[in-house]
Design an enzyme around this catalytic site. Structure first.
Site, short mmCIF file in Angstrom:
data_model
loop_
_atom_site.label_atom_id
_atom_site.label_comp_id
_atom_site.label_asym_id
_atom_site.label_seq_id
_atom_site.Cartn_x
_atom_site.Cartn_y
_atom_site.Cartn_z
N LYS A 40 76.31 5.19 30.50
CA LYS A 40 77.13 5.17 29.29
C LYS A 40 76.48 5.86 28.10
O LYS A 40 77.16 6.17 27.11
CB LYS A 40 77.47 3.73 28.91
CG LYS A 40 76.29 2.91 28.41
CD LYS A 40 76.74 1.55 27.90
CE LYS A 40 75.58 0.77 27.30
NZ LYS A 40 76.00 -0.52 26.74
N TYR A 43 70.71 9.80 30.09
CA TYR A 43 69.96 9.76 31.33
C TYR A 43 68.49 9.46 31.03
O TYR A 43 67.90 10.01 30.10
CB TYR A 43 70.11 11.08 32.08
CG TYR A 43 71.54 11.32 32.51
CD1 TYR A 43 72.12 10.57 33.52
CD2 TYR A 43 72.32 12.28 31.87
CE1 TYR A 43 73.44 10.76 33.89
CE2 TYR A 43 73.64 12.50 32.24
CZ TYR A 43 74.20 11.73 33.25
OH TYR A 43 75.50 11.91 33.61
N GLY A 45 67.64 6.27 30.50
CA GLY A 45 67.71 4.91 29.98
C GLY A 45 66.84 4.67 28.76
O GLY A 45 66.37 5.61 28.11
N CYS A 47 63.84 3.52 28.59
CA CYS A 47 62.44 3.90 28.77
C CYS A 47 62.19 5.33 28.28
O CYS A 47 61.34 5.56 27.43
CB CYS A 47 62.04 3.77 30.24
SG CYS A 47 60.35 4.35 30.58
N LYS A 56 54.75 6.27 23.58
CA LYS A 56 53.46 6.83 23.99
C LYS A 56 53.21 8.17 23.30
O LYS A 56 52.06 8.52 23.03
CB LYS A 56 53.39 6.98 25.51
CG LYS A 56 53.64 5.68 26.28
CD LYS A 56 52.93 4.48 25.68
CE LYS A 56 53.39 3.17 26.28
NZ LYS A 56 54.64 2.63 25.69
N GLU A 209 53.18 -14.15 14.13
CA GLU A 209 53.31 -14.59 15.52
C GLU A 209 53.33 -16.11 15.58
O GLU A 209 52.45 -16.77 15.03
CB GLU A 209 52.15 -14.05 16.35
CG GLU A 209 52.03 -14.61 17.75
CD GLU A 209 53.27 -14.41 18.60
OE1 GLU A 209 53.78 -15.42 19.14
OE2 GLU A 209 53.73 -13.26 18.73
N ARG A 290 62.75 -8.49 24.97
CA ARG A 290 63.97 -7.82 25.35
C ARG A 290 64.78 -8.74 26.26
O ARG A 290 64.22 -9.59 26.97
CB ARG A 290 63.67 -6.50 26.08
CG ARG A 290 62.91 -5.51 25.21
CD ARG A 290 62.63 -4.22 25.96
NE ARG A 290 63.84 -3.47 26.25
CZ ARG A 290 64.40 -2.59 25.44
NH1 ARG A 290 63.88 -2.35 24.24
NH2 ARG A 290 65.50 -1.94 25.79
N HIS A 462 30.24 11.28 38.51
CA HIS A 462 29.48 10.96 37.30
C HIS A 462 29.48 12.18 36.38
O HIS A 462 29.33 13.31 36.85
CB HIS A 462 28.04 10.59 37.66
CG HIS A 462 27.18 10.36 36.46
ND1 HIS A 462 27.23 9.20 35.72
CD2 HIS A 462 26.24 11.15 35.86
CE1 HIS A 462 26.36 9.28 34.73
NE2 HIS A 462 25.74 10.45 34.80
#
Length: 486
Positions: A40, A43, A45, A47, A56, A209, A290, A462
């Site tokens: 809806k 594409y 969603g 995320c 990020k 909080e 959420r 290393h």
């Protein structure tokens, strides 16, 4: 059927094109099914469009700015200027590139794409309402259906999102200017990530909080490292308080925070502060979690009913109580993680195609992109004991890592939990630089049934941060080289 509708049919209907839905559609297309994907909005969603990816991107950009401005010890002196418009434009370009790729991949795998909102009209049919005036609707019959409608930010009473004064996480990822003062309600992973983003941009951030610490699901020694860094950035915390009201002023807003009820987590730090707090700010960000999106689906028509938390309960093959209707991703319950949704989407598609597939949550990793990052997988020591194991625990501090020292990021550690008699790795907790990447090795170890010896005897390059994983395994065995053994 609604007058004017055109009825078509499909082997598999997928509702929602987020990380669970589009992966399910692509995998089903690969397996030769006739697949229809209904979305809806956009594409990828929440995320890709309003969550994981844009957040990020901003974390990366603001960390670059902060690191450049705080590298005097390395002999670097800078005062970077931030063009917020350009930063948001770059973030949007990243998002657009990925969402466009999702659409192309779906089409390349033969997935039929429909834009609209799908609601059940029966156990094997939906009505799809198209957006826009005069666009109408259509009906679709299906043999199988995968519900992947995701989740939305939770609103709290009196703090309805308006995008101007009261922000959701989605609003906070698209601000046109940097607020001088920001109140963040909620110290979970979303609240802590965004608090760090804006603190690095120079905002005075205050976190409210109701519980007694940040990142409630995580162990105290893990969350403590993140809280210390947030305080170093100037973030102020009020634990044991809940946001109760706000009002607009000539200079911005004032948020009222009241002591939380005892059953809501009255904090020790708030015992001496019985009075309500009045916190001045430009905006308030509400990040208290959420909730699953099921209210648009008309579930009753399909014989489905969500549980008390609003989720559609499923088995390890992603099937709901109506066997040919499946649910994946956030709508199917905790943990609400994009990669968990993708794995469930893949499994659901394979089950529809008759493959012997199932989801194994034992090696499902989780990551928090705070500073420093957190990466976890499997069991903690306490959880291992509760399940009857005899845990062997190994730990390696990043302060002893040569690579960490060369990056200037030395806070945190790698901890591995194993079953002492067998040596099998049961879980890991990492807090420190690149924790979200490092946890992948231990997720693989759990998935393949690796032991402490397997990880400890694997030669690691290393100098790398990954050596800390090897050293933690060696520490659990009692022969770590670069830290004291227990």
């Amino acid at each position: 059927m609604v007058v004017g509708d055109v009825t078509t049919g499909t082997d598999l209907l997928v509702i929602g094109a987020g990380p669970g839905g589009y992966v399910a559609a692509i995998r089903a297309g690969q397996l030769g099914l006739d697949v229809t994907l209904v979305e809806k909005d956009a594409y990828g969603g929440a995320c890709l469009n309003r969550g994981c990816i844009p957040s990020k991107a901003l974390i990366t950009a603001t960390s670059l700015k902060h690191d450049a401005a705080n590298a005097e010890e390395m002999g670097i002196h800078a005062n970077p200027a931030v063009d917020m418009t350009q930063m948001m434009s770059w973030k949007d370009d990243v998002v657009d590139n990925l969402t466009g790729g999702v659409e192309k991949l779906c089409k390349a795998n033969g997935v039929n794409l429909i834009e609209g909102t799908a609601e059940f009209s029966g156990e094997n049919s939906v009505r799809i309402v198209h957006g826009g005036e005069g666009q109408g609707s259509e009906s679709l019959d299906f043999e199988h259906c995968i519900v992947a409608t995701g989740s939305r930010p939770i609103q709290i009473p009196g703090f309805e999102f308006d995008g101007e004064h009261v922000l959701s996480s989605e609003h906070a990822l698209s601000l046109e200017s940097v607020p001088d003062e920001l109140v963040v309600v909620g110290a979970g992973y979303i609240g802590m990530e965004l608090a760090s983003v804006y603190a690095k941009l120079g905002t005075d951030v205050t976190v409210v909080e109701m519980l007694d610490d940040v990142l409630p699901p995580y162990e105290a020694d893990v969350s403590r490292v993140v809280k210390k860094h947030a305080k170093d950035l100037g973030v102020e915390f009020h634990f044991g308080y809940s946001a109760s009201d706000w009002e607009e002023t000539d200079d911005g807003i004032v948020v009222t925070a009241s002591p939380a009820a005892a059953d809501g987590g009255q904090a020790a730090e708030a015992e001496d502060e019985a009075e309500a707090l009045e916190l001045e700010a430009d905006k308030v960000l509400v990040a208290v979690g959420r909730s699953p999106v099921t209210d648009t689906l008309n579930l009753e028509a399909a014989g489905l009913e969500p549980n008390e938390q609003g989720f559609l309960e499923t088995d390890d093959r992603c099937r709901t109580d109506v066997e040919h209707i499946m649910a994946v991703g956030d709508v199917a319950g905790e943990p609400m993680l994009a990669h968990k949704g993708s794995k469930e989407g893949q499994v659901a598609a394979e089950v529809v195609a008759g493959e012997p597939s199932a989801v194994d949550y034992q090696a499902m990793p989780a990551a928090v992109f705070t500073e420093p990052e957190i990466g976890t997988v499997g069991l903690t020591e306490a959880e291992a004991e509760e399940q009857g194991f005899e845990p062997a625990v190994g730990k390696f501090p990043f302060q002893a890592s040569g690579r960490a020292l060369t990056t200037g990021e030395t806070d945190g550690f790698v901890r591995i939990v194993a079953d002492e008699p067998s040596g099998f790795i049961l879980g890991a907790q990492i807090v420190g630089p690149e924790a979200s990447e490092l946890v992948a090795e231990l997720s693989l170890a759990i998935e393949m049934g690796a032991t402490l010896e397997d990880v400890a005897s694997t030669v690691h390059t290393h100098p790398t941060l990954a050596e800390a994983v090897m050293e933690a395994a060696e520490n659990a065995l009692g022969h770590a080289i670069h830290t004291l053994n227990r």
